[in-house]
Design a protein around this motif. Structure first.
Motif, PDB file in Angstrom:
ATOM      1  N   MET A   1      11.089  40.022  23.278  1.00  0.00           N
ATOM      2  CA  MET A   1      10.756  40.161  21.618  1.00  0.00           C
ATOM      3  C   MET A   1       9.294  40.596  21.623  1.00  0.00           C
ATOM      4  SD  MET A   1      10.475  36.776  19.308  1.00  0.00           S
ATOM      5  CE  MET A   1       9.859  36.820  17.948  1.00  0.00           C
ATOM      6  N   THR A   2       9.446  41.627  20.752  1.00  0.00           N
ATOM      7  CA  THR A   2       7.984  42.462  20.549  1.00  0.00           C
ATOM      8  C   THR A   2       7.373  41.628  19.490  1.00  0.00           C
ATOM      9  OG1 THR A   2       8.962  43.487  18.664  1.00  0.00           O
ATOM     10  CG2 THR A   2       9.067  44.477  20.798  1.00  0.00           C
ATOM     11  N   ARG A   3       5.851  41.818  19.809  1.00  0.00           N
ATOM     12  CA  ARG A   3       4.805  40.865  18.866  1.00  0.00           C
ATOM     13  C   ARG A   3       4.539  42.100  17.971  1.00  0.00           C
ATOM     14  NH1 ARG A   3       0.064  39.909  22.013  1.00  0.00           N
ATOM     15  NH2 ARG A   3       0.633  41.682  22.781  1.00  0.00           N
ATOM     16  N   HIS A   4       4.229  41.627  16.706  1.00  0.00           N
ATOM     17  CA  HIS A   4       3.673  42.384  15.398  1.00  0.00           C
ATOM     18  C   HIS A   4       2.338  42.711  16.036  1.00  0.00           C
ATOM     19  CE1 HIS A   4       3.360  43.729  11.402  1.00  0.00           C
ATOM     20  NE2 HIS A   4       2.103  43.046  11.352  1.00  0.00           N
ATOM     21  N   ARG A 110      -1.415  52.307  21.307  1.00  0.00           N
ATOM     22  CA  ARG A 110      -1.362  51.543  22.517  1.00  0.00           C
ATOM     23  C   ARG A 110      -0.542  50.272  22.482  1.00  0.00           C
ATOM     24  NH1 ARG A 110      -7.316  50.940  23.875  1.00  0.00           N
ATOM     25  NH2 ARG A 110      -7.154  53.268  23.133  1.00  0.00           N
ATOM     26  N   HIS A 111      -0.555  49.423  21.390  1.00  0.00           N
ATOM     27  CA  HIS A 111       0.108  48.227  21.284  1.00  0.00           C
ATOM     28  C   HIS A 111       1.560  48.567  21.313  1.00  0.00           C
ATOM     29  CE1 HIS A 111       1.429  44.556  19.730  1.00  0.00           C
ATOM     30  NE2 HIS A 111       2.038  45.156  18.908  1.00  0.00           N
ATOM     31  N   ALA A 118       7.059  46.525  28.032  1.00  0.00           N
ATOM     32  CA  ALA A 118       7.304  44.934  28.039  1.00  0.00           C
ATOM     33  C   ALA A 118       8.839  44.938  27.765  1.00  0.00           C
ATOM     34  CB  ALA A 118       6.600  44.058  27.422  1.00  0.00           C
ATOM     35  N   VAL A 119       9.412  45.384  26.960  1.00  0.00           N
ATOM     36  CA  VAL A 119      10.788  45.319  26.638  1.00  0.00           C
ATOM     37  C   VAL A 119      11.774  46.006  27.626  1.00  0.00           C
ATOM     38  CG1 VAL A 119      12.692  46.195  24.990  1.00  0.00           C
ATOM     39  CG2 VAL A 119      10.617  45.125  23.999  1.00  0.00           C
ATOM     40  N   ILE A 120      11.143  47.187  28.261  1.00  0.00           N
ATOM     41  CA  ILE A 120      11.920  48.000  29.129  1.00  0.00           C
ATOM     42  C   ILE A 120      11.721  47.298  30.635  1.00  0.00           C
ATOM     43  CG2 ILE A 120      11.771  50.004  30.381  1.00  0.00           C
ATOM     44  CD1 ILE A 120      11.125  51.768  28.130  1.00  0.00           C
TER      45      ILE A 120
END
Length: 144
Positions: A1-4, A110-111, A118-120
């Motif tokens: 899960m990606t962070r905003h 960069r974020h 992280a997802v990969i």
């Protein structure tokens, strides 16, 4: 899960300020171009008069008109200097706004890259686990 991206609101604010500064710069450039065009037109009209006054009254009128045009030209040149100064300030404000925005854009990029990695990585761990689990099953089924 990606962070905003936590600074997204600040980035949007800085982008709006940059857009506003770009608009102010465009207006300053337009006013400066208009002033230069008027100065050139007045200078051309001053150079382009080729009158032959027939009497002293018309000679005085031509001299007064030329003096008036010269005075107008000096006023236009002063206005142009003021507009050029305003344009310089607008350019500086735009550059400052752009630099502030670029810093946050780089942080956002960069974020985004970190989140993508992280997802990969999570997907790769799942695939590795599936591959390991599948090999164990295949290996246990082959043995008698």
């Amino acid at each position: 899960m990606t962070r905003h991206f936590s600074l997204a609101g600040l980035l949007r604010l800085r982008q709006l300020r940059e857009d506003q500064a770009a608009g102010s710069l465009a207006q300053a450039n337009e006013r400066l171009r208009d002033s230069r065009a008027r100065s050139e037109a007045v200078a051309e009209s001053l150079d382009g008069t080729d009158l032959s006054p027939s009497g002293s009254a018309s000679l005085y009128a031509v001299a007064a008109a030329r003096a008036s045009v010269r005075s107008m030209l000096v006023d236009l040149q002063a206005l142009e200097a003021t507009l050029q100064s305003e344009q310089g300030r607008a350019q500086d404000q735009y550059r400052a706004a752009r630099v502030a925005t670029m810093g946050l854009e780089k942080l956002e990029e960069r974020h985004r890259d970190t989140e993508t990695a992280a997802v990969i990585g999570a997907e790769q761990r799942v695939l590795d686990e599936l591959a390991t689990t599948g090999r164990r099953r295949t290996g246990s089924e082959v043995r008698p």
